[in-house]
Each structure stands twice: as structure tokens, then as C-alpha cells.
Design a protein around this motif. Structure first.
Motif, short mmCIF file in Angstrom:
data_model
loop_
_atom_site.label_atom_id
_atom_site.label_comp_id
_atom_site.label_asym_id
_atom_site.label_seq_id
_atom_site.Cartn_x
_atom_site.Cartn_y
_atom_site.Cartn_z
N LEU A 1 -51.53 -64.15 84.58
CA LEU A 1 -52.99 -64.12 84.64
C LEU A 1 -53.52 -64.73 85.94
O LEU A 1 -54.55 -64.30 86.47
N MET A 2 -52.82 -65.71 86.47
CA MET A 2 -53.26 -66.35 87.70
C MET A 2 -52.98 -65.50 88.94
O MET A 2 -53.70 -65.60 89.94
N ASP A 3 -51.93 -64.70 88.89
CA ASP A 3 -51.55 -63.87 90.04
C ASP A 3 -51.21 -62.47 89.55
O ASP A 3 -50.06 -62.05 89.58
N PHE A 4 -52.22 -61.75 89.10
CA PHE A 4 -51.98 -60.44 88.49
C PHE A 4 -51.72 -59.37 89.54
O PHE A 4 -52.42 -59.26 90.54
N SER A 5 -50.68 -58.59 89.26
CA SER A 5 -50.43 -57.32 89.96
C SER A 5 -49.61 -56.48 88.98
O SER A 5 -49.05 -56.99 88.01
N TRP A 6 -49.54 -55.18 89.24
CA TRP A 6 -48.79 -54.32 88.33
C TRP A 6 -47.31 -54.64 88.37
O TRP A 6 -46.63 -54.59 87.34
N LEU A 7 -46.79 -55.00 89.52
CA LEU A 7 -45.39 -55.39 89.63
C LEU A 7 -45.13 -56.68 88.85
O LEU A 7 -44.13 -56.80 88.13
N ASN A 8 -46.05 -57.64 88.96
CA ASN A 8 -45.91 -58.88 88.20
C ASN A 8 -46.02 -58.64 86.70
O ASN A 8 -45.40 -59.33 85.90
N LYS B 1 -42.62 -57.43 85.59
CA LYS B 1 -41.69 -58.57 85.59
C LYS B 1 -41.96 -59.51 84.41
O LYS B 1 -41.04 -59.99 83.77
N ALA B 2 -43.24 -59.77 84.14
CA ALA B 2 -43.60 -60.67 83.05
C ALA B 2 -43.21 -60.08 81.70
O ALA B 2 -42.71 -60.79 80.82
N LEU B 3 -43.42 -58.78 81.51
CA LEU B 3 -43.03 -58.14 80.26
C LEU B 3 -41.52 -58.25 80.04
O LEU B 3 -41.07 -58.58 78.94
N ILE B 4 -40.75 -57.98 81.07
CA ILE B 4 -39.30 -58.09 80.96
C ILE B 4 -38.89 -59.53 80.66
O ILE B 4 -38.06 -59.79 79.79
N ALA B 5 -39.51 -60.48 81.37
CA ALA B 5 -39.16 -61.89 81.18
C ALA B 5 -39.52 -62.39 79.78
O ALA B 5 -38.73 -63.09 79.14
N VAL B 6 -40.70 -62.01 79.29
CA VAL B 6 -41.13 -62.48 77.95
C VAL B 6 -40.24 -61.87 76.87
O VAL B 6 -39.79 -62.58 75.96
N ILE B 7 -39.97 -60.59 76.95
CA ILE B 7 -39.12 -59.95 75.94
C ILE B 7 -37.72 -60.55 75.97
O ILE B 7 -37.16 -60.88 74.92
#
Length: 122
Positions: free
Chosen positions: A59-66, A69-75
Motif C-alpha cells: 500500500l505504501m509503494d503500489f505498482s502492478w509488479l509489486n 510480488k506481494a500476492l506471491i509472498a502472502v500466499i
């Protein structure tokens, strides 16, 4: 207030909540009475804490690439923390780690192959 400020504030809040969750899990390592409760607390809390921190950073540094990455990391974090804590608890159980006195039932005892021989207990 603009949307960027709100996202930044929400991100900071999620990061703070994640840190608090991980601290509570760390306290649980020292305060809970046995391996099984510790593994459950740390597996659940650490998984949710790290996931919260990752979403806060997104949320602090949003981009589509991030976002990808965040979805993969959270899952990955939620899956591996649950599986890891169950593996630790199972390892302790198979090595006869004694549960706390507050544990009243042992449903897994019926499935232990090393405890039963020809229908009766060793």
C-alpha cells in the motif's frame, strides 16, 4: 487528504499491526506451556504478521509488479507457515513430546501404528 496519503497511512497501520502480531507470537514462545501450543501460535501469528507487513508495504509503494510480488509472498507465507507449524507439532508428537496438563484428549493416539500391535497396546 488525498488518496496517496490515505494509502500511506493504511500501509503504516498494517505494518504496525504485523509487527505487534509477530511480537505476540514471540511472547507466546515463552509463555505457552508445550510444543503444540507454541507451534500453533507461532505458525498462525507469524503467517498473519508477515502477510500484514507485506500488504502494508504494498500500500505504501503500489505498482502492478509489486502487487504480483506481494500476492506471491502472502500466499507462500500463509501456506508455508501453516505447513511448517504442523510439521513441527507432528515431529514432536512422534517423538513423544508430552502435551501440557491442560490437554484432556489425544485423538491421534488411536492412529499411532507404533503404539498398537495386533489390536492391543504394547
Amino acid at each position: 487528504m488525498d488518496a496517496l496519503t490515505l494509502l500511506h497511512g493504511a500501509g503504516l497501520l498494517l505494518i504496525f499491526l504485523g509487527i505487534v502480531t509477530i511480537i505476540v507470537a514471540g511472547i507466546g514462545l515463552f509463555r505457552l506451556p508445550d510444543l503444540y501450543l507454541r507451534a500453533s501460535a507461532v505458525g498462525t501469528s507469524a503467517g498473519l504478521g508477515v502477510a500484514s507487513i507485506v500488504v502494508g508495504v504494498l500500500l505504501m509503494d503500489f505498482s502492478w509488479l509489486n502487487l504480483v510480488k506481494a500476492l506471491i509472498a502472502v500466499i507462500a507465507q500463509l501456506l508455508t507457515s501453516a505447513v511448517g507449524s504442523m510439521a513441527i507439532a507432528r515431529s514432536g508428537y512422534l517423538n513423544n513430546s508430552v502435551p501440557a496438563a491442560i490437554t484432556h484428549t489425544d485423538d491421534l493416539m488411536k492412529t499411532r501404528r507404533d503404539q498398537f500391535e495386533s489390536g492391543h497396546q504394547k
